[in-house]
Scaffold this motif. Structure first.
Motif, PDB file in Angstrom:
ATOM      1  N   PHE A  62     -10.302   5.621   7.075  1.00 42.97           N
ATOM      2  CA  PHE A  62     -10.541   4.646   8.148  1.00 42.97           C
ATOM      3  C   PHE A  62      -9.821   5.053   9.452  1.00 42.97           C
ATOM      4  CE2 PHE A  62      -8.526   0.423   9.611  1.00 42.97           C
ATOM      5  CZ  PHE A  62      -9.487   0.195  10.583  1.00 42.97           C
ATOM      6  N   ILE A  63      -8.495   5.022   9.471  1.00 39.19           N
ATOM      7  CA  ILE A  63      -7.774   5.330  10.719  1.00 39.19           C
ATOM      8  C   ILE A  63      -7.901   6.819  11.042  1.00 39.19           C
ATOM      9  CG2 ILE A  63      -5.557   5.213  11.940  1.00 39.19           C
ATOM     10  CD1 ILE A  63      -4.715   2.977   9.976  1.00 39.19           C
ATOM     11  N   ASP A  73      -8.351  16.335   3.694  1.00 35.79           N
ATOM     12  CA  ASP A  73      -8.526  15.161   2.835  1.00 35.79           C
ATOM     13  C   ASP A  73      -8.692  15.638   1.400  1.00 35.79           C
ATOM     14  OD1 ASP A  73      -9.451  12.420   1.824  1.00 35.79           O
ATOM     15  OD2 ASP A  73      -9.185  12.033   3.961  1.00 35.79           O
ATOM     16  N   ASP A  90      -5.249  18.586  -1.820  1.00 36.78           N
ATOM     17  CA  ASP A  90      -4.637  17.389  -2.385  1.00 36.78           C
ATOM     18  C   ASP A  90      -3.223  17.267  -1.845  1.00 36.78           C
ATOM     19  OD1 ASP A  90      -3.507  15.374  -4.152  1.00 36.78           O
ATOM     20  OD2 ASP A  90      -5.338  15.685  -5.315  1.00 36.78           O
ATOM     21  N   ILE A  91      -2.932  16.134  -1.283  1.00 41.59           N
ATOM     22  CA  ILE A  91      -1.620  15.927  -0.652  1.00 41.59           C
ATOM     23  C   ILE A  91      -0.503  16.015  -1.708  1.00 41.59           C
ATOM     24  CG2 ILE A  91      -1.388  13.378  -0.776  1.00 41.59           C
ATOM     25  CD1 ILE A  91      -0.929  15.458   2.429  1.00 41.59           C
ATOM     26  N   LEU A 123      -1.462  10.968   7.540  1.00 41.81           N
ATOM     27  CA  LEU A 123      -1.977   9.624   7.218  1.00 41.81           C
ATOM     28  C   LEU A 123      -2.427   9.494   5.768  1.00 41.81           C
ATOM     29  CD1 LEU A 123      -2.706  10.080  10.455  1.00 41.81           C
ATOM     30  CD2 LEU A 123      -3.812   7.886  10.138  1.00 41.81           C
ATOM     31  N   TYR A 166       3.231  -0.447  -3.530  1.00 39.81           N
ATOM     32  CA  TYR A 166       2.769   0.238  -2.304  1.00 39.81           C
ATOM     33  C   TYR A 166       3.893   0.251  -1.269  1.00 39.81           C
ATOM     34  CZ  TYR A 166       0.500   0.756   2.281  1.00 39.81           C
ATOM     35  OH  TYR A 166       0.180   1.153   3.564  1.00 39.81           O
ATOM     36  N   LYS A 177       6.096   3.474   0.334  1.00 36.39           N
ATOM     37  CA  LYS A 177       6.149   3.803   1.760  1.00 36.39           C
ATOM     38  C   LYS A 177       7.605   3.766   2.266  1.00 36.39           C
ATOM     39  CE  LYS A 177       2.449   4.328   3.993  1.00 36.39           C
ATOM     40  NZ  LYS A 177       1.763   5.597   4.310  1.00 36.39           N
ATOM     41  N   VAL A 192      -4.212  -3.002  10.754  1.00 32.21           N
ATOM     42  CA  VAL A 192      -5.208  -2.366  11.603  1.00 32.21           C
ATOM     43  C   VAL A 192      -6.579  -2.866  11.132  1.00 32.21           C
ATOM     44  CG1 VAL A 192      -6.081  -0.134  12.424  1.00 32.21           C
ATOM     45  CG2 VAL A 192      -3.700  -0.333  11.660  1.00 32.21           C
TER      46      VAL A 192
HETATM   47  N1  LIG Z   1      -5.204   0.068   7.369  1.00 32.79           N
HETATM   48  C1  LIG Z   1      -4.099  -0.543   7.740  1.00 32.79           C
HETATM   49  O1  LIG Z   1      -4.117  -1.737   8.075  1.00 32.79           O
HETATM   50  C2  LIG Z   1      -2.786   0.205   7.766  1.00 32.79           C
HETATM   51  C3  LIG Z   1      -1.649  -0.458   8.265  1.00 32.79           C
HETATM   52  C4  LIG Z   1      -0.445   0.213   8.300  1.00 32.79           C
HETATM   53  C5  LIG Z   1      -0.359   1.514   7.854  1.00 32.79           C
HETATM   54  N2  LIG Z   1      -1.465   2.146   7.366  1.00 32.79           N
HETATM   55  C6  LIG Z   1      -1.320   3.544   6.928  1.00 32.79           C
HETATM   56  O2  LIG Z   1      -2.259   4.330   7.632  1.00 32.79           O
HETATM   57  C7  LIG Z   1      -2.654   5.442   6.832  1.00 32.79           C
HETATM   58  C8  LIG Z   1      -4.174   5.519   6.761  1.00 32.79           C
HETATM   59  O3  LIG Z   1      -4.660   4.330   6.169  1.00 32.79           O
HETATM   60  P1  LIG Z   1      -6.208   3.914   6.174  1.00 32.79           P
HETATM   61  O4  LIG Z   1      -6.256   2.461   6.356  1.00 32.79           O
HETATM   62  O5  LIG Z   1      -6.958   4.798   7.081  1.00 32.79           O
HETATM   63  O6  LIG Z   1      -6.572   4.211   4.651  1.00 32.79           O
HETATM   64  P2  LIG Z   1      -7.797   5.028   3.995  1.00 32.79           P
HETATM   65  O7  LIG Z   1      -7.708   4.779   2.531  1.00 32.79           O
HETATM   66  O8  LIG Z   1      -9.071   4.720   4.694  1.00 32.79           O
HETATM   67  O9  LIG Z   1      -7.394   6.528   4.321  1.00 32.79           O
HETATM   68  C9  LIG Z   1      -6.499   7.266   3.524  1.00 32.79           C
HETATM   69  C10 LIG Z   1      -7.057   8.664   3.377  1.00 32.79           C
HETATM   70  O10 LIG Z   1      -6.130   9.427   2.558  1.00 32.79           O
HETATM   71  C11 LIG Z   1      -6.895  10.208   1.660  1.00 32.79           C
HETATM   72  N3  LIG Z   1      -6.138  10.535   0.447  1.00 32.79           N
HETATM   73  C12 LIG Z   1      -5.739   9.692  -0.535  1.00 32.79           C
HETATM   74  N4  LIG Z   1      -5.172  10.391  -1.546  1.00 32.79           N
HETATM   75  C13 LIG Z   1      -5.213  11.700  -1.175  1.00 32.79           C
HETATM   76  C14 LIG Z   1      -4.806  12.904  -1.808  1.00 32.79           C
HETATM   77  N5  LIG Z   1      -4.237  12.887  -3.018  1.00 32.79           N
HETATM   78  N6  LIG Z   1      -4.981  14.067  -1.147  1.00 32.79           N
HETATM   79  C15 LIG Z   1      -5.578  14.096   0.078  1.00 32.79           C
HETATM   80  N7  LIG Z   1      -6.007  12.983   0.718  1.00 32.79           N
HETATM   81  C16 LIG Z   1      -5.825  11.800   0.095  1.00 32.79           C
HETATM   82  C17 LIG Z   1      -8.099   9.330   1.308  1.00 32.79           C
HETATM   83  O11 LIG Z   1      -9.159  10.122   0.782  1.00 32.79           O
HETATM   84  C18 LIG Z   1      -8.423   8.696   2.657  1.00 32.79           C
HETATM   85  O12 LIG Z   1      -9.344   9.453   3.386  1.00 32.79           O
HETATM   86  C19 LIG Z   1      -1.965   5.269   5.485  1.00 32.79           C
HETATM   87  O13 LIG Z   1      -0.808   6.085   5.466  1.00 32.79           O
HETATM   88  C20 LIG Z   1      -1.597   3.796   5.457  1.00 32.79           C
HETATM   89  O14 LIG Z   1      -0.471   3.561   4.642  1.00 32.79           O
HETATM   90  C21 LIG Z   1      -2.676   1.519   7.312  1.00 32.79           C
END
Ligand SMILES: NC(=O)c1ccc[n+]([C@@H]2O[C@H](COP(=O)([O-])OP(=O)(O)OC[C@H]3O[C@@H](n4cnc5c(N)ncnc54)[C@H](O)[C@@H]3O)[C@@H](O)[C@H]2O)c1
Length: 324
Positions: A12-13, A32, A58-59, A78, A146, A150, A176
């Motif tokens: 997403f972000i 990703d 893979d992260i 992210l 979770y 973090k 977000v």
């Molecule tokens: N969405 C929110 O409201 C929000 C708020 C605060 C912080 N965040 C942080 O922002 C970041 C992005 O969040 P988001 O909302 O876009 O989530 P999201 O789930 O849409 O994106 C996370 C991405 O990480 C990838 N991922 C997961 N496991 C993985 C792995 N093992 N190897 C490689 N890639 C991997 C997923 O495939 C995905 O594309 C995160 O760190 C989250 O903690 C999000």
């Protein structure tokens, strides 16, 4: 042209940040999770797809992280597991992805002498507000696996700055929202449930409140923090200093969609009592005082754009199914 790496770029972000950085003239390496279909998530249909250098890995795997990080001097990290309900089911997955994954980014940054290491935290690390608005000095409290993962990742990141001078910046977004967000999140679930059946919606606790930032404003904050030299080794909140309860959000969305549904409580959506974060509201003074960031989208404006996007992209979502 400067090359940067974004982990979690297909999410997403990350997908919005990838497109914004391309628009600002950067070359983006998008990292990703590996899959055998070459699925690039939200970047599959990006108008910039052919300008993006995709690297699937893979992260959790040091080798794939280290290899991709050799390509750049800046990383926006992210990639994470983000769902709170799933963190109750599989805490270890969160420790491996969020803590060990961040370690892999930090250790690679140290060895490869990266110049700018932007780590993504979350307001969930604060737990329920002890006071509002919440500045970066607010205490940290792990109310879910979770949040705990973090907090751990944040502390490992700060330790790399303190111990090795790794130039980290810890970006701490409050909630977000916007196009492409998972339909498990509160705003998309309200919109999508209403598109499926306009007469009723299933929700959990209606009284919890959060500070919501429209996704393009969050991405601009990432960029401003990336550019700042003053913010190395710092934690920076990203939010709007406002808060809305779920009940208020339902009212805003239903009045925008011209609907008056019945709200039904779904127990599956209610968090265990001690795990429920009642209130989060950002104090964004540090961000505002140290960068040029301004909020461009009020909550109402962002909601209007989000509803429009979900209406236009109905084909991406299975409206017949309902999930928590
Ligand atoms: N969405 C929110 O409201 C929000 C708020 C605060 C912080 N965040 C942080 O922002 C970041 C992005 O969040 P988001 O909302 O876009 O989530 P999201 O789930 O849409 O994106 C996370 C991405 O990480 C990838 N991922 C997961 N496991 C993985 C792995 N093992 N190897 C490689 N890639 C991997 C997923 O495939 C995905 O594309 C995160 O760190 C989250 O903690 C999000």
């Amino acid at each position: 042209m400067k090359k940067i790496l974004i982990t979690g770029a297909c999410g997403f972000i990350g997908s919005h940040l990838t497109e914004m950085m391309i628009e600002k003239g950067y070359n983006v390496v998008a990292f990703d999770r590996y899959n055998s279909n070459n699925d690039y998530g939200w970047l599959n249909n990006s108008k910039y797809k052919k300008h993006i250098e995709f690297e699937l890995g893979d992260i959790r795997d040091f080798d794939s992280v280290y290899k991709v990080m050799k390509k750049v001097k800046t990383v926006f990290h992210l990639a994470a597991l983000i769902g709170i309900p799933y963190s109750y089911l599989s805490p270890l997955a969160y420790i491996k992805t969020n803590v060990e994954g961040t370690y892999n980014v930090l250790e690679s940054s140290k060895i490869l002498n990266l110049e700018n290491v932007i780590i993504t935290s979350t307001s969930e690390t604060y737990g329920s507000a002890m006071y509002t608005p919440m500045d970066e000095e607010h205490r940290l409290f792990g109310q879910s696996p979770y949040a705990a993962s973090k907090i751990s990742a944040d502390q490992v990141s700060l330790s790399y700055y303190n111990s090795f001078d790794t130039p980290i910046k810890l970006v701490r977004p409050f909630n977000v929202y916007g196009p492409r967000q998972s339909t498990r999140a509160i705003i998309p679930t309200i919109i999508c449930q209403l598109l499926r059946n306009s007469s009723k919606i299933y929700l959990g606790n209606l009284n919890t409140s959060r500070d919501y930032t429209y996704v393009s404003d969050t991405c601009e904050a990432f960029f401003q923090i990336y550019k700042s030299k003053k913010l190395i080794g710092e934690v920076i909140n990203v939010g709007t200093n406002t808060k809305f309860t779920i009940k208020e959000i339902v009212n805003i969305i239903t009045s925008e969609m011209n609907l008056s549904p019945k709200i039904i409580t779904d127990k599956k959506r209610v968090r265990p009592v001690k795990s429920e974060v009642q209130k989060l509201q950002c104090d964004n003074n540090k961000l505002k005082n140290n960068t040029q960031w301004i909020q461009k989208n009020t909550f109402k404006r962002g909601i209007t754009k989000t509803i429009k996007w979900f209406l236009k992209n109905k084909n991406f979502f299975d409206f017949r199914s309902y999930h928590v």
